[in-house]
Enzyme design. Structure first.
Site, PDB file in Angstrom:
ATOM      1  CD  GLU A   1      35.691  17.174  11.339  1.00 29.46           C
ATOM      2  OE1 GLU A   1      36.957  18.093  10.750  1.00 29.46           O
ATOM      3  OE2 GLU A   1      35.477  16.083  11.302  1.00 29.46           O
TER       4      GLU A   1
ATOM      5  CG  HIS B   1      10.390  -2.952 -11.298  1.00 24.28           C
ATOM      6  ND1 HIS B   1      10.676  -0.977 -11.054  1.00 24.28           N
ATOM      7  CD2 HIS B   1       9.129  -2.957 -11.899  1.00 24.28           C
ATOM      8  CE1 HIS B   1       9.287  -0.990 -10.914  1.00 24.28           C
ATOM      9  NE2 HIS B   1       8.686  -1.905 -11.180  1.00 24.28           N
TER      10      HIS B   1
END
Length: 466
Positions: free
Chosen positions: A202, A445
């Site tokens: 990059e 949950h």
């Protein structure tokens, strides 16, 4: 000469969305497409790339099956089946293409095959046939950008379009991915997880996702890729490729000096450019900017010629299929004489389907501070999340950027199923919700979404598990 209420030039996401939405509003619609309806997203981009990413995920899961209490036969090691992965990918693409074609037919959209271009009198010419609409929408898409002097041969030097349509009977053993943006990061993730020796080069200072998400989030992905074996070089300047009998030699320079890397294949993934040449824009009086994008009024998506609109990758907005969908709705609403709600480009949802996934909406912490906001930031890691532990996917975090005593400005996350967890935060950013507004809501949950709720609660100065 055939007359319609609307003529759409291009059958990708922006084009078919405009055609379907307009037809559902009762307009007569013709859509011109030179290849297959669905465009790059369906045939060469979004869908096939994500199918390959899922193949990599399944391979990774099977390879780690023992840790979850699943035994493989003694002496048996899983191995990638590249032709099978590509065959499954092609089946998904074909099924979606058939479904889209059928939907267009049911909505009575006239699909015209051929290369279309605008004419001076406002019509669209398609191989000698002339289509005239009361309005016209351009959605001519984009193609991969090239690097001068780096010849794409479709075999040893390829683009992302070619990688998603590979007919190779096996994976390359060594790959260099040039460009660490969204496309490069996704392919690096695929190749790394399937056992390919992968090097990511990059040019910008941060090797992975140098532009876009919050740095804290992008760094988690970078660390994960490195841990799994990706070699990442930031600030890398790639020189002229050298072809040899044993592969391709990739010379590059970094702060450490000059290096050379030999690979079997080079993937050039430095972004995409708009396709606006040879569409008759100049003759029709449609202004194209210096970068090749169609110039539009983003409040209506109308071009410099009244009655002609442009959406999707051919305009200078985020190159995302879902942004093209939204722009198509804006354009058609304006054609219908309504008051469209413009796209807020600073708050669109972004997803990178790597392992782990990255997703965000709104400002990064740095952007918010630069904009002058008094910023409060809270983060919650997936490491202590019960559902993430059950999945065996604990790399990641949720990061919320908010104005002090004010709304959520940015929502960033990296981790398992970030693509699906994003939208709660996307709504919070776009509705300018206070963190407390979200924190008061109940999150099931055990679930990954608990990490979102826990992060929002911490803005109160109190917390549960964090």
């Amino acid at each position: 000469m055939s007359d319609y209420d609307l003529v759409v030039l291009g059958g990708g996401p922006g084009g078919y969305a405009a055609a379907l939405y307009a037809a559902s509003a009762g307009l007569s619609v013709a859509m011109v497409e030179k290849e297959k309806v669905g465009g790059t997203c369906l045939h060469r981009g979004c869908i096939p790339a994500k199918a390959l990413l899922h193949a990599a995920e399944v391979f990774r899961t099977v390879s780690d099956a023992g840790a979850h209490g699943v035994k493989l036969p003694a002496g048996v090691e899983p191995e990638p089946d590249w032709p099978a992965a590509n065959q499954r990918k092609a089946g998904i693409v074909n099924q979606l293409h058939k479904g889209l074609s059928g939907l267009l037919k049911r909505r009575k959209v006239t699909v015209v095959n051929g290369h279309g271009r605008l004419t001076a009198d406002g019509a669209v010419s398609v191989d000698g046939q002339s289509l005239r609409g009361h309005a016209t929408i351009l959605c001519t898409g984009s193609v991969p950008r090239a690097i001068p002097g780096m010849e794409i041969d479709g075999r040893t030097v390829v683009t992302s379009d070619q990688s998603t349509n590979s007919d190779a009977d096996r994976l390359p053993e060594r790959v260099a991915v040039i460009g660490g943006g969204v496309i490069g990061a996704e392919f690096a993730s695929v190749y790394t997880d399937l056992g390919v020796s992968t090097t990511l080069l990059e040019a910008l200072p941060h090797g992975v996702l140098p532009i876009g998400p919050d740095r804290d989030v992008a760094d988690v992905l970078s660390q994960s890729l490195k841990k799994r074996g990706t070699s990442i070089h930031a600030d890398a300047r790639v020189g002229t490729l050298e072809h040899a009998d044993s592969g391709v030699v990739v010379p590059f320079e970094t702060a450490r000096g000059s290096e050379k890397l030999e690979v079997d294949q080079v993937l050039v993934s430095i972004g995409r450019r708009p396709v606006t040449e040879e569409i008759g824009a100049e003759e029709a009086g449609v202004r194209i900017d210096e970068r090749g994008f169609v110039d539009v009024d983003q409040a209506t998506m109308q071009t410099s010629r009244p009655g002609v609109y442009a959406v999707g990758d051919c305009v200078a907005t985020p190159g995302l299929a879902h942004v093209a969908y939204a722009e198509a709705v804006v354009a058609v609403d304006h054609v219908l004489g309504e008051q469209p709600v413009p796209v807020d480009y600073g708050k669109v949802p972004w997803v990178v389907y790597t392992h782990p996934e990255v997703a965000w909406s709104g400002m990064t912490e740095a952007e918010a501070r630069t904009a002058g906001y008094d910023v409060v930031v809270h983060k919650h890691a997936f490491a202590g999340n019960g559902r993430a532990m059950i999945l065996g996917e604990t790399d990641g975090l949720v990061k919320v950027v908010a104005q002090r005593d004010g709304p959520v400005l940015g929502f960033h996350l990296v981790g398992p199923w970030a693509s699906e967890l994003l939208h709660e935060g996307y709504l919070a950013v776009n509705w300018e919700a206070l963190p407390a507004d979200v924190g008061h809501l109940i999150h099931a949950h055990p679930s990954l979404s608990e990490a979102v709720g826990e992060t929002m609660i911490t803005f109160s100065g109190r917390s549960l598990h964090g």
